[in-house]
Every structure is written in C-alpha cells, then in structure tokens.
Scaffold this motif. Structure first.
Motif, PDB file in Angstrom:
ATOM      1  N   VAL A  48      -1.606  -5.597  -2.711  1.00 37.46           N
ATOM      2  CA  VAL A  48      -0.398  -4.799  -2.750  1.00 37.46           C
ATOM      3  C   VAL A  48      -0.733  -3.348  -3.095  1.00 37.46           C
ATOM      4  O   VAL A  48      -1.468  -3.086  -4.039  1.00 37.46           O
ATOM      5  CB  VAL A  48       0.598  -5.371  -3.791  1.00 37.46           C
ATOM      6  N   VAL A  49      -0.173  -2.430  -2.322  1.00 38.92           N
ATOM      7  CA  VAL A  49      -0.350  -0.999  -2.546  1.00 38.92           C
ATOM      8  C   VAL A  49       1.026  -0.359  -2.713  1.00 38.92           C
ATOM      9  O   VAL A  49       1.928  -0.621  -1.917  1.00 38.92           O
ATOM     10  CB  VAL A  49      -1.084  -0.323  -1.367  1.00 38.92           C
ATOM     11  N   ALA A  74       1.907   1.932   8.003  1.00 38.94           N
ATOM     12  CA  ALA A  74       1.627   1.003   9.100  1.00 38.94           C
ATOM     13  C   ALA A  74       0.131   0.761   9.249  1.00 38.94           C
ATOM     14  O   ALA A  74      -0.297  -0.367   9.524  1.00 38.94           O
ATOM     15  CB  ALA A  74       2.210   1.533  10.404  1.00 38.94           C
ATOM     16  N   ALA A  75      -0.680   1.798   9.051  1.00 39.76           N
ATOM     17  CA  ALA A  75      -2.142   1.634   9.157  1.00 39.76           C
ATOM     18  C   ALA A  75      -2.656   0.686   8.078  1.00 39.76           C
ATOM     19  O   ALA A  75      -3.484  -0.192   8.360  1.00 39.76           O
ATOM     20  CB  ALA A  75      -2.830   2.992   9.054  1.00 39.76           C
ATOM     21  N   LEU A  76      -2.173   0.836   6.839  1.00 34.23           N
ATOM     22  CA  LEU A  76      -2.600  -0.074   5.773  1.00 34.23           C
ATOM     23  C   LEU A  76      -2.054  -1.482   5.999  1.00 34.23           C
ATOM     24  O   LEU A  76      -2.750  -2.465   5.731  1.00 34.23           O
ATOM     25  CB  LEU A  76      -2.182   0.454   4.404  1.00 34.23           C
ATOM     26  N   ALA A  77      -0.828  -1.590   6.489  1.00 33.88           N
ATOM     27  CA  ALA A  77      -0.270  -2.916   6.786  1.00 33.88           C
ATOM     28  C   ALA A  77      -1.097  -3.607   7.859  1.00 33.88           C
ATOM     29  O   ALA A  77      -1.392  -4.809   7.750  1.00 33.88           O
ATOM     30  CB  ALA A  77       1.190  -2.795   7.219  1.00 33.88           C
ATOM     31  N   VAL A 156      -1.291  -4.192  -9.056  1.00 34.01           N
ATOM     32  CA  VAL A 156      -1.067  -3.485  -7.798  1.00 34.01           C
ATOM     33  C   VAL A 156      -2.042  -2.312  -7.737  1.00 34.01           C
ATOM     34  O   VAL A 156      -2.618  -1.915  -8.746  1.00 34.01           O
ATOM     35  CB  VAL A 156       0.385  -2.971  -7.685  1.00 34.01           C
ATOM     36  N   SER A 157      -2.200  -1.778  -6.551  1.00 28.27           N
ATOM     37  CA  SER A 157      -2.989  -0.560  -6.373  1.00 28.27           C
ATOM     38  C   SER A 157      -2.036   0.582  -6.047  1.00 28.27           C
ATOM     39  O   SER A 157      -0.958   0.366  -5.507  1.00 28.27           O
ATOM     40  CB  SER A 157      -3.988  -0.728  -5.229  1.00 28.27           C
ATOM     41  N   PHE A 158      -2.468   1.801  -6.381  1.00 27.78           N
ATOM     42  CA  PHE A 158      -1.690   2.996  -6.075  1.00 27.78           C
ATOM     43  C   PHE A 158      -2.424   3.858  -5.070  1.00 27.78           C
ATOM     44  O   PHE A 158      -3.654   3.930  -5.082  1.00 27.78           O
ATOM     45  CB  PHE A 158      -1.492   3.870  -7.313  1.00 27.78           C
ATOM     46  N   VAL A 159      -1.664   4.542  -4.238  1.00 28.57           N
ATOM     47  CA  VAL A 159      -2.136   5.684  -3.468  1.00 28.57           C
ATOM     48  C   VAL A 159      -1.221   6.825  -3.880  1.00 28.57           C
ATOM     49  O   VAL A 159       0.001   6.710  -3.777  1.00 28.57           O
ATOM     50  CB  VAL A 159      -2.038   5.449  -1.944  1.00 28.57           C
TER      51      VAL A 159
END
Length: 179
Positions: A48-49, A74-77, A156-159
């Motif tokens: 999860v991001v 969309a690219a990460l998904a 979770v991860s963050f951007v």
C-alpha cells in the motif's frame, strides 16, 4: 465489468475530526482517491502506498492526471501497488474553510480583485495560517489508520512530492510502526 489489467479508481471522503484552527473539533471529510488493479484487491497483504501532494496542486493533479500516461497512481497500480492519494485541508475537494472570503486573500494580491470582487482592499477576516504541521500530521494519521484497516495491513508506504515530503517525513518519524 473490470479486467485484471484495468485500474479501478475509487474516490472517498474519510471522516476526520479537524484540528485545523479554523474548523477545530468539526467533523470533516478528507478526500482520498484509490487506484488499484482488481487482482491486487484479492491479495492477502497488498503493498500500500499513500501519496502526499505538495503545496500548489491537489493530489489528483499531482498524482493522477488524466492525460496520456501522466498518472503516477496508474503506473504504481500497474506494478501491483494499491495506491491512495490524499488531498489535505485547503486543497479541493477536501474542505477549504474560509477560502471563499476574498478579504482573506493576501493584501498584496487584493488589487487583482478590485473592483470586480472587492470594492477596496480590506483587512483579512481570518488573518492566520490555515493549517500547521500538526494539523496535517493529524490528517495523515486518520488516513493511514483508515487505509491500514481497509486493507488489513500493519504499515503503509508514502510518496511525498514538494511540501508533501516534510508532511510525510514528519509523520513517519513520529509513527515508524505505521509507515
């Protein structure tokens, strides 16, 4: 009908008790967009991001621009992540308290509003900063806990982009078990 290679977008308003001074104690809805592949939703422990926007653009503009292949979400998904993006208070479509009052525009910019919006320069009716680091960390706490429960994950991860970096970084430093 959805195909496993077509991302699914879900927009939500997550309930939050505001700590923003202008709306402190009020229940508000924080905007949260999710982009995920259906196959990812069936995973037991998805990656999860949560994406945290900067100071000049909402999360949708920053991370899910619907133009050519410009959607970072969309690219990460497509790479198998379950991706969320929050819009903080003050950024549409999350609450924008007191931002519709033209008197609250910085005095140096008020001449741009005269005579069409304002008759003359006017003192701010709310002459304070709208948010603080703490109020933004409080919003992140609500979103992180919501997503952790929704996806049954511990962390979770963050951007973070631009101002989103210290928002995410400060929260992460204070909450390492959740991020």
């Amino acid at each position: 009908m959805h195909f496993d290679n077509a991302p699914v977008t879900t927009d939500r308003f997550v309930t939050h008790v505001s700590t923003v001074p202008a709306t402190a104690g009020q229940t508000v809805g924080l905007f949260l967009r999710e982009v995920v592949l259906p196959a990812t939703l069936r995973q037991d422990a998805p990656h999860v991001v949560i994406m945290v926007h900067g100071g000049f653009a909402t999360s949708v503009v920053a991370y899910d621009l619907q133009y050519k292949d410009y959607s970072f979400m969309a690219a990460l998904a497509a790479a198998g992540f379950d991706v969320f993006a929050l819009s903080h208070t003050g950024y549409a479509p999350s609450p924008q308290p007191l931002m519709d009052d033209p008197c609250n525009v910085d005095r140096e910019f008020q001449p741009e509003l005269i005579p069409h919006v304002l008759k003359d320069a006017a003192p701010a009716r709310y002459p304070y900063k709208l948010v603080s680091s703490q109020s933004e960390w409080d919003e992140l706490a609500t979103i992180v806990d919501f997503v952790r429960k929704l996806r049954n994950v511990q962390r979770v991860s963050f951007v973070g982009w631009s101002t989103g970096t210290p928002r995410a970084g400060g929260f992460s430093a204070r909450n390492p078990a959740r991020v």
